[in-house]
Scaffold this motif. Structure first.
Motif, mmCIF file in Angstrom:
data_model
loop_
_atom_site.group_PDB
_atom_site.id
_atom_site.type_symbol
_atom_site.label_atom_id
_atom_site.label_comp_id
_atom_site.label_asym_id
_atom_site.label_seq_id
_atom_site.Cartn_x
_atom_site.Cartn_y
_atom_site.Cartn_z
ATOM 1 N N GLU A 181 79.558 66.134 62.738
ATOM 2 C CA GLU A 181 78.365 65.443 62.233
ATOM 3 C C GLU A 181 77.203 65.578 63.205
ATOM 4 O O GLU A 181 76.053 65.837 62.807
ATOM 5 C CB GLU A 181 78.719 63.970 62.011
ATOM 6 N N LEU A 182 77.486 65.419 64.523
ATOM 7 C CA LEU A 182 76.428 65.528 65.528
ATOM 8 C C LEU A 182 75.898 66.962 65.625
ATOM 9 O O LEU A 182 74.685 67.182 65.760
ATOM 10 C CB LEU A 182 76.963 65.074 66.891
ATOM 11 N N SER A 206 75.848 69.109 63.279
ATOM 12 C CA SER A 206 75.030 69.335 62.088
ATOM 13 C C SER A 206 73.646 68.733 62.259
ATOM 14 O O SER A 206 72.637 69.331 61.870
ATOM 15 C CB SER A 206 75.745 68.743 60.868
ATOM 16 N N ARG A 207 73.604 67.537 62.864
ATOM 17 C CA ARG A 207 72.303 66.885 63.088
ATOM 18 C C ARG A 207 71.460 67.692 64.073
ATOM 19 O O ARG A 207 70.254 67.851 63.876
ATOM 20 C CB ARG A 207 72.529 65.473 63.629
ATOM 21 N N ALA A 252 69.910 70.646 62.307
ATOM 22 C CA ALA A 252 68.989 70.405 61.188
ATOM 23 C C ALA A 252 67.546 70.569 61.662
ATOM 24 O O ALA A 252 67.159 70.044 62.718
ATOM 25 C CB ALA A 252 69.207 69.009 60.620
ATOM 26 N N THR A 302 65.260 67.261 62.348
ATOM 27 C CA THR A 302 65.668 66.253 63.330
ATOM 28 C C THR A 302 64.613 66.158 64.430
ATOM 29 O O THR A 302 64.179 67.171 64.982
ATOM 30 C CB THR A 302 67.026 66.627 63.952
ATOM 31 N N ALA A 354 65.853 62.154 68.456
ATOM 32 C CA ALA A 354 67.168 62.126 67.817
ATOM 33 C C ALA A 354 68.054 63.240 68.359
ATOM 34 O O ALA A 354 69.268 63.061 68.533
ATOM 35 C CB ALA A 354 67.020 62.258 66.301
ATOM 36 N N ARG A 355 67.433 64.412 68.621
ATOM 37 C CA ARG A 355 68.202 65.511 69.199
ATOM 38 C C ARG A 355 68.736 65.131 70.579
ATOM 39 O O ARG A 355 69.891 65.425 70.925
ATOM 40 C CB ARG A 355 67.330 66.756 69.331
ATOM 41 N N ALA A 387 71.558 62.649 70.165
ATOM 42 C CA ALA A 387 72.746 63.323 69.644
ATOM 43 C C ALA A 387 73.393 64.184 70.730
ATOM 44 O O ALA A 387 74.618 64.264 70.829
ATOM 45 C CB ALA A 387 72.380 64.182 68.442
#
Length: 638
Positions: free
Chosen positions: A588-589, A591-592, A595, A598, A602-603, A606
């Protein structure tokens, strides 16, 4: 040698062989294994000329003499010994030639026939046939008995004796152990060990395959895979190959995901377009690996009995048999107590099945007494399944009748789900039992046994029609069974795995056997070498020492080891579940991070969490490995 090249074979709409390749060298002893229905018997029929290949070729040396067990059960008034000698066509031709030459008074033809008889070893033929029959368990008194007077199982032994008697360069044996007791099985192993020709054998008996074969060929999905060694070596090598295949497939899937991710992210950017294009070409050139797809072998466990009385069965001066004037077993004094795990040994015809049927209530005692304890629930597995099953009823009807007899409130869907656990899908569950294979009927008996929640199991040759996977499942279930058990079986791997004590059925009685299976096998071979009837008798195979106490001590050690392993297994399962959760979060991380929408903050967040997550994954993997090592150390103490 035998050579199969690009071999394909259809049976109806099913492709049982698909481009199969195999070479068998002269003198090799080869075991052919695979799931029931994989096509092993069809391959034998092809080698024997009973089927024609759809594609490819089968090359067998023209001068080779191939012997196999006749598919049709023999019948007729021919005495057993003479019936065996009929298998040698050269011998029979020489005998006919001699009779005709003597009738015509032609001296030259008599001399030629005498030479042919000498080449065919005619003067030792009867002795050789008798030796085979005695080795396969026939009593000396029945060697002149007409074939039609033997039961089906003994007629199959006669057919096996014919296959062994006839001169051959190649011998094909399809499940030769199904109708043999342990005595005859030990003898057959030694005979096959001395056989000078090429041997191909289909069997679901692990120890038999290990004893007589040096090459294993696995038939799966229409392909033949060759492995050096017996069945145990094959299992180890195949497990390694499957592990390597699974790892290679996982690595390739990770590579594909990474390449696809790069292409999706950068194909629209001019500065990265060329790199994205090169990765697309790499994907196109990649030789795709197949995932490991395993079948769904039977796995089950016996339910805990509702009650566990201490005294389960008590026999006093018990007479067992079919005719009051001629009991098979006399003065049987036996107790079956809670937790007993007893293997029943003895040659065929000595009364093992008669004893089990009497204890199960199928046969009435001819004398003496048999008292079941209060609350005893017997589970009986009949060697001949149709003694218990009804040919015109389906599996579902059998289970419904059993549920009604036990006043069960199970719904039809619950009954269908239960049958599904034993590999009875919708169509098979609605199929009449009479049209089922032997293996399917055996699985149905197991399903019915487990449903009853017995506290005493009486098992008479439960593995006869089971493949190796299902035999393993039965063995594991019996190891965990909480009740008492009596087991009649020629499957030594099963006897060794689940039995702590042995009874010997011989000379019209039942007594304790103070040795183990290796002692029993040695004694059988010694008696065979001495030319004595293979009936365990007056002399004890081994001295009455502390063997039984050793077995009981070994059983206690196994129980203690299982108690030590259980918490480690639970802890390892928790670690495995935690690893799966961490892997899901990592995906999930990642993928974030990949993206495009993002944010920078947030990067960064993560990335920090991913770094911490990686440390947790490493700690969890280390914990899993430490637990695995501890479990292996405990298991190695067996």
């Amino acid at each position: 040698m035998i050579r199969l090249q690009g071999l394909s074979l259809r049976r109806g709409s099913r492709l049982v062989l698909d481009g199969a390749e195999l070479s068998v060298q002269p003198g090799e002893k080869l075991g052919l294994v695979g799931a029931n229905g994989a096509g092993k018997s069809s391959l034998f029929a092809l080698l024997l000329g009973g089927l024609i290949e759809d594609a490819g070729s089968v090359d067998i040396p023209q001068h080779w003499r191939i012997a196999a067990v006749a598919q049709e059960v023999p019948d007729g008034d021919c005495p057993a010994v003479e019936f065996v000698t009929l298998a040698d066509t050269a011998l029979q031709q020489a005998l006919r030639a001699m009779r005709e030459a003597e009738r015509d008074g032609d001296g030259a033809r008599v001399a030629a026939a005498a030479e042919a008889l000498e080449l065919a070893q005619a003067y030792s033929a009867r002795a050789r046939a008798e030796s085979l029959l005695l080795g396969l368990g026939f009593a000396p008194a029945v060697l002149q008995q007409p074939v039609r007077q033997f039961s089906g199982g003994w007629r199959m032994r006669l057919a096996l004796a014919q296959a062994l008697f006839q001169p051959s360069d190649c011998l094909l044996l399809d499940e030769p152990t199904n109708h043999l007791d342990l005595d005859a099985l030990v003898w057959l192993e030694n005979w096959l060990g001395r056989y000078p020709g090429t041997l191909l054998v289909i069997s679901h008996d692990r120890e038999f395959l290990d004893a007589v074969t040096r090459v294993t060929v696995h038939l799966e999905n229409g392909r033949l895979s060759r492995y050096a060694g017996g069945y145990t070596a094959f299992e180890q090598r195949r497990a390694q190959a499957l592990t390597q295949q699974a790892q290679a497939y996982a690595r390739q899937q990770a590579d594909i995901a990474r390449l696809n991710s790069f292409v999706e992210r950068f194909r629209a950017k001019a500065t990265k377009a060329r790199q994205a294009q090169s990765r697309l070409k790499a994907l196109e050139r990649m030789q795709m690996l197949a995932p490991v797809v395993l079948g769904h072998p039977l796995r089950f466990e016996f339910l805990s009995p509702a009650r566990q009385p201490q005294q389960l069965l008590r026999a006093r001066a018990l007479q067992c048999g079919f005719e009051p004037a001629r009991p098979v077993l006399r003065e049987v004094e036996r107790d079956v107590l809670a937790g007993a795990r007893i293997g029943v040994l003895g040659a065929n015809g000595q009364g093992k099945s008669t004893l089990v049927k009497t204890l199960a209530g199928v046969l009435r005692p001819l004398g003496g007494s048999l008292h079941p304890g209060e609350g005893v629930v017997l589970g009986y597995f009949a060697q001949q399944e149709m003694e218990v099953l009804r040919p015109d009823e389906t599996a579902m009807q059998h289970l419904q009748r059993l549920a009604l007899a036990g006043a069960s409130t199970a719904t039809p869907q619950e009954l269908r789900d239960w049958l599904g656990r034993f590999l009875f899908g919708g169509e098979l569950a609605a199929q009449p039992v009479g049209s089922m294979s032997g293996g399917e009927r055996a699985r149905l008996l197991l399903a019915m046994l487990v449903w009853q929640r017995p506290n005493v199991l009486l098992l008479d040759e439960p593995t006869n029609h089971l493949d190796l996977d299902t035999r393993e499942a039965l063995g594991l279930a019996l190891q965990e069974f909480d009740g008492a058990m009596l087991l009649v079986s020629h499957d030594r791997a099963l006897l060794r795995a689940v039995c702590d004590d042995y009874w010997l059925v011989a000379d019209g009685g039942v007594r304790d056997f103070d040795g183990d299976l290796d002692d029993y096998q040695r004694w059988v071979l010694e008696r065979a070498r001495e030319g004595q009837p293979q009936q365990p008798g007056a002399a004890q195979p081994v001295p009455a020492d502390n063997r039984r106490e050793q077995r009981r001590a070994a059983a206690r050690q196994r129980e203690q080891r299982e108690r030590q392993l259980a918490p480690l297994r639970r802890e390892q399962e928790c670690a495995q579940q935690r690893l799966q959760q961490l892997e899901a979060r990592r995906a999930e991380l990642e993928s974030r991070l990949g993206a495009p929408d993002t944010s920078v903050a947030a990067r960064a967040e993560a990335g920090r969490e991913l770094k911490q997550l990686q440390r947790e994954v490493e700690d969890c993997e280390l914990q899993w490995l430490e637990l695995e090592q501890r479990m292996q150390e405990l298991a190695s103490q067996a």
